[in-house]
Design a protein around this motif. Structure first.
Motif: not given
Lengths: 369, 71
Positions: A145, A148, A209, A254-256, A262, A264, A281-285, A356, B16, B26, B30, B32-35, B40
């Motif tokens: 994190s 990135s 979720e 986790l869909l991008m 990605y 999990r 993370k909380p709230g991740m679908k 990432i 960025r 990118f 980043h 999304m992976l941090n929630g 949204r």
């Protein structure tokens, strides 16, 4: 000559280092990357390699199995060396304490200074980063994190392994072994480079979720407002007692924006909770995934990338141990290794891949032209 | 304030990506992976203080690396 890959299965570290050096021959190495079985003493191997390669910048790590062009190996050391025709520049740095943001920032600043630019101003089309983590740190997400957040340069790599013993994993910077640390390399390839993240799953429309989670221990207590294990099993249509048997074939994703997951990967059930190999993370679908054939999907994705990329002089392959276990169970290791037979390749079976963020159940690769 | 989270995400993208659209995926991954799912948040989404704190920190972290590490 531009890049050479090789391996040694010598159990003696000095003999292994000498064999690797001989195979590299007269190539004037600007950078060395290596992945080593934990059957070697990390200190003895590091010392032996330093004796052979001197002050060539290098990073490396211990593994849960090694890969080299055309072969998946155990109890070996695989090594890549590139000269100035492959790499205009190569700089390395150590993140001494993965838990500290300041340690990541300091390591990046070291790389930036060596390349002559502030980290945020490094050109992501000119540089690519490599990253190797202590695979038992539970801290890969913090490092990824921060990397990135602080630079546009993509860092790709994996988490060190120890042949599935889960006791001690090491990363090396300039042949010195470290624990609780990440090894970074900033490469400036002479030609172009590409990144491929491939996973062998199709996405289902079943969604979990995250409603309750302990991020520090990667433990999900609740999905969709229900006890995590119970709800995960319900979505799969299996009994909670059978859930663990489905983890490898039905992880979550986790869909991008491109519709790709990605991954999990769940590790085990703890009471009514599910412990993962990476943070959620909380709230991740998260969508439930369904496994596909690893060899066929990797072939398809690799062929497409190579067609887009043109000529390829080397591949660095960070390959999840869970995929290795599945290949072993299906007798497909040789077929997987054969995908890389014609291209100089090194890689290893990881405790998680990095691109990432921290991910699971992929082969994440850097391709050099 | 409604829309504040989206405004900060847009600012992060500007800081960025600097006009390079290739960098937006990118940054999006980043986030999304941090929630934080950028999709949204709209101009009418109520304030999300935790997401705003995280995005502000991402902006600060990136800007700090512009200031530090230069030769």
């Amino acid at each position: 000559m531009t890049v050479k890959t090789t391996y040694s299965a010598q159990p003696d570290p000095k003999l292994a280092a000498q064999e690797l050096r001989r195979a590299i021959g007269d190539l004037d190495a600007r950078f060395v990357l290596f992945f080593a079985s934990p059957s070697h003493s990390p200190e003895a191997l590091g010392e032996a390699l330093a004796g052979e390669f001197g002050d060539v910048p290098s990073i490396g790590c211990t593994t849960a199995g090694e890969l080299v062009s055309g072969s998946m190996l155990k109890k070996s050391v695989v090594l890549l060396a590139g000269d100035d025709q492959t790499l205009r520049g190569a700089h390395v740095a150590l993140v001494e304490d993965m838990q500290r943001e300041a340690a990541v920032a300091a390591a990046l600043e070291t790389l930036g200074r060596a390349a002559g630019s502030a980290p945020a101003d490094l050109d992501p089309e000119r540089y690519v980063g490599l990253v190797l983590h202590d695979g038992l740190s539970l801290a890969e997400e913090q490092v990824m994190s921060q990397l990135s957040a602080r630079t546009n340069v993509p860092f790709v790599g994996g988490s060190a392994g120890d042949d599935a013993r889960f006791e001690r994993t090491y990363v090396y910077v300039n042949f010195a072994p470290h624990r609780g640390a990440s090894a970074l390399a900033l490469l400036e390839p002479s030609g172009s480079f590409g990144i491929l993240k491939t996973q062998s799953f199709e996405v289902t429309d079943r969604v979990l979720e995250v409603t309750q989670v302990d991020e520090a221990t990667r433990t999900v207590q609740g999905f969709n407002g229900q006890p995590a294990a119970e709800e995960y099993a319900r979505q799969l249509g299996v009994q909670p007692g059978e859930l663990e048997k489905h983890f490898r074939c039905n992880p979550l994703g986790l869909l991008m924006g491109d519709g790709k997951p990605y991954v999990r990967s769940p590790q085990r059930i703890d009471g009514s909770s599910v412990v993962f190999y990476c943070q959620v993370k909380p709230g991740m679908k998260l969508n439930v995934l369904r496994s596909l054939d690893i060899v066929e999907q990797t072939r398809k994705d690799l062929d497409a990338k190579l067609a887009e990329f043109g000529s390829c002089s080397a591949i660095l392959n960070f390959h999840c141990i869970l995929r290795t276990l599945e290949l072993e169970a299906g007798g497909q290791c040789d077929a997987y290794a054969a995908l890389f037979e014609k291209i100089p390749t090194i890689g290893f079976s990881t405790y998680g891949e990095s691109y990432i963020g921290h991910i699971n159940q992929t082969s994440t690769m850097v391709l050099l032209s | 304030m409604a829309g504040e989270t989206k405004r900060l995400i847009d600012e992060l993208m500007r800081v960025r990506a600097k006009g390079n659209p290739a960098l937006e995926p990118f940054v999006r991954v980043h986030l999304m992976l941090n929630g934080i799912d950028p999709a949204r948040y709209t101009e009418n989404t109520p304030s999300d203080p935790e997401a705003e704190r995280l995005v502000r920190k991402m902006i600060d972290d990136f800007r700090s690396q512009k200031a530090n590490g230069a030769p």
